[in-house]
Design a protein around this motif. Structure first.
Motif, mmCIF file in Angstrom:
data_model
loop_
_atom_site.group_PDB
_atom_site.id
_atom_site.type_symbol
_atom_site.label_atom_id
_atom_site.label_comp_id
_atom_site.label_asym_id
_atom_site.label_seq_id
_atom_site.Cartn_x
_atom_site.Cartn_y
_atom_site.Cartn_z
ATOM 1 N N MET A 1 -2.856 2.465 1.766
ATOM 2 C CA MET A 1 -3.807 3.432 1.273
ATOM 3 C C MET A 1 -3.992 3.203 -0.229
ATOM 4 S SD MET A 1 -3.812 7.594 1.589
ATOM 5 C CE MET A 1 -3.769 7.473 3.351
ATOM 6 N N ASP A 5 -9.069 6.008 -1.410
ATOM 7 C CA ASP A 5 -9.009 6.581 -0.060
ATOM 8 C C ASP A 5 -8.699 8.072 -0.070
ATOM 9 O OD1 ASP A 5 -9.467 4.084 1.109
ATOM 10 O OD2 ASP A 5 -7.327 3.613 1.108
ATOM 11 N N VAL A 6 -8.382 8.620 -1.245
ATOM 12 C CA VAL A 6 -7.964 10.022 -1.358
ATOM 13 C C VAL A 6 -8.929 10.778 -2.253
ATOM 14 C CG1 VAL A 6 -6.101 11.576 -2.064
ATOM 15 C CG2 VAL A 6 -5.544 9.315 -1.131
ATOM 16 N N VAL A 18 -7.534 18.295 0.317
ATOM 17 C CA VAL A 18 -7.409 16.840 0.301
ATOM 18 C C VAL A 18 -8.291 16.232 1.381
ATOM 19 C CG1 VAL A 18 -5.815 14.908 0.593
ATOM 20 C CG2 VAL A 18 -5.052 16.982 -0.573
ATOM 21 N N ARG A 19 -8.955 15.151 1.032
ATOM 22 C CA ARG A 19 -9.748 14.376 1.983
ATOM 23 C C ARG A 19 -9.209 12.956 1.969
ATOM 24 N NH1 ARG A 19 -12.659 10.582 0.899
ATOM 25 N NH2 ARG A 19 -13.035 11.171 -1.234
ATOM 26 N N LEU A 20 -8.885 12.435 3.145
ATOM 27 C CA LEU A 20 -8.425 11.053 3.277
ATOM 28 C C LEU A 20 -9.459 10.249 4.051
ATOM 29 C CD1 LEU A 20 -4.684 11.577 4.304
ATOM 30 C CD2 LEU A 20 -5.617 11.180 2.015
ATOM 31 N N SER A 21 -9.551 8.970 3.734
ATOM 32 C CA SER A 21 -10.496 8.127 4.466
ATOM 33 C C SER A 21 -10.031 7.912 5.904
ATOM 34 C CB SER A 21 -10.681 6.793 3.757
ATOM 35 O OG SER A 21 -9.444 6.114 3.674
ATOM 36 N N HIS A 22 -8.730 8.051 6.156
ATOM 37 C CA HIS A 22 -8.191 7.966 7.514
ATOM 38 C C HIS A 22 -6.851 8.701 7.562
ATOM 39 C CE1 HIS A 22 -6.540 4.570 5.279
ATOM 40 N NE2 HIS A 22 -5.479 4.656 6.058
ATOM 41 N N ASP A 24 -4.315 12.178 8.814
ATOM 42 C CA ASP A 24 -4.288 13.618 8.557
ATOM 43 C C ASP A 24 -3.959 13.895 7.103
ATOM 44 O OD1 ASP A 24 -4.818 14.254 11.206
ATOM 45 O OD2 ASP A 24 -2.694 14.297 11.751
ATOM 46 N N ALA A 25 -4.791 14.679 6.457
ATOM 47 C CA ALA A 25 -4.567 15.044 5.057
ATOM 48 C C ALA A 25 -3.514 16.140 4.975
ATOM 49 C CB ALA A 25 -5.868 15.512 4.419
#
Length: 108
Positions: A1, A5-6, A18-22, A24-25
């Protein structure tokens, strides 16, 4: 990561989300006073939320203590402080921080 990605953005109530590109945040919570800050993160699959608070170690105004705590809660905090020979002021402040943290963790 990678850092790209964050993403962390405020939700409609100003809480960090939090938003992640893939994947679970995690749940996150932050608190700051002046230039000092603290943060906590908890796995979304394991916890309902995360909450943290920090306060300056100074007495709370009596009106705020009475608005924040029930008479029973004040009595409990005062008894605990007396048992260890400490000022109730710091126990009130700890109780305040605990309530703030719980409210953040529950999304309130």
């Amino acid at each position: 990561m990678y850092l790209a990605d964050v993403g962390i953005m405020p939700d409609e109530f100003g809480r960090p989300h939090v938003r992640l590109s893939h994947g679970d945040a995690p749940h996150v919570s932050i608190s700051h006073k002046g230039l000092e800050a603290v943060a906590v993160a908890a796995g979304a699959g394991s916890f309902r939320g995360a909450g943290i608070d920090m306060e300056l170690a100074k007495p709370m105004p009596r009106e705020l203590v009475e608005d924040t705590f029930t008479a029973a809660e004040r009595a409990l905090l005062e008894a605990a402080a007396a048992e260890v020979g400490e000022s109730p002021d710091l126990w009130y402040l700890s109780g305040w921080a605990a309530k703030e943290s719980l409210g953040k963790a529950l999304g309130r």
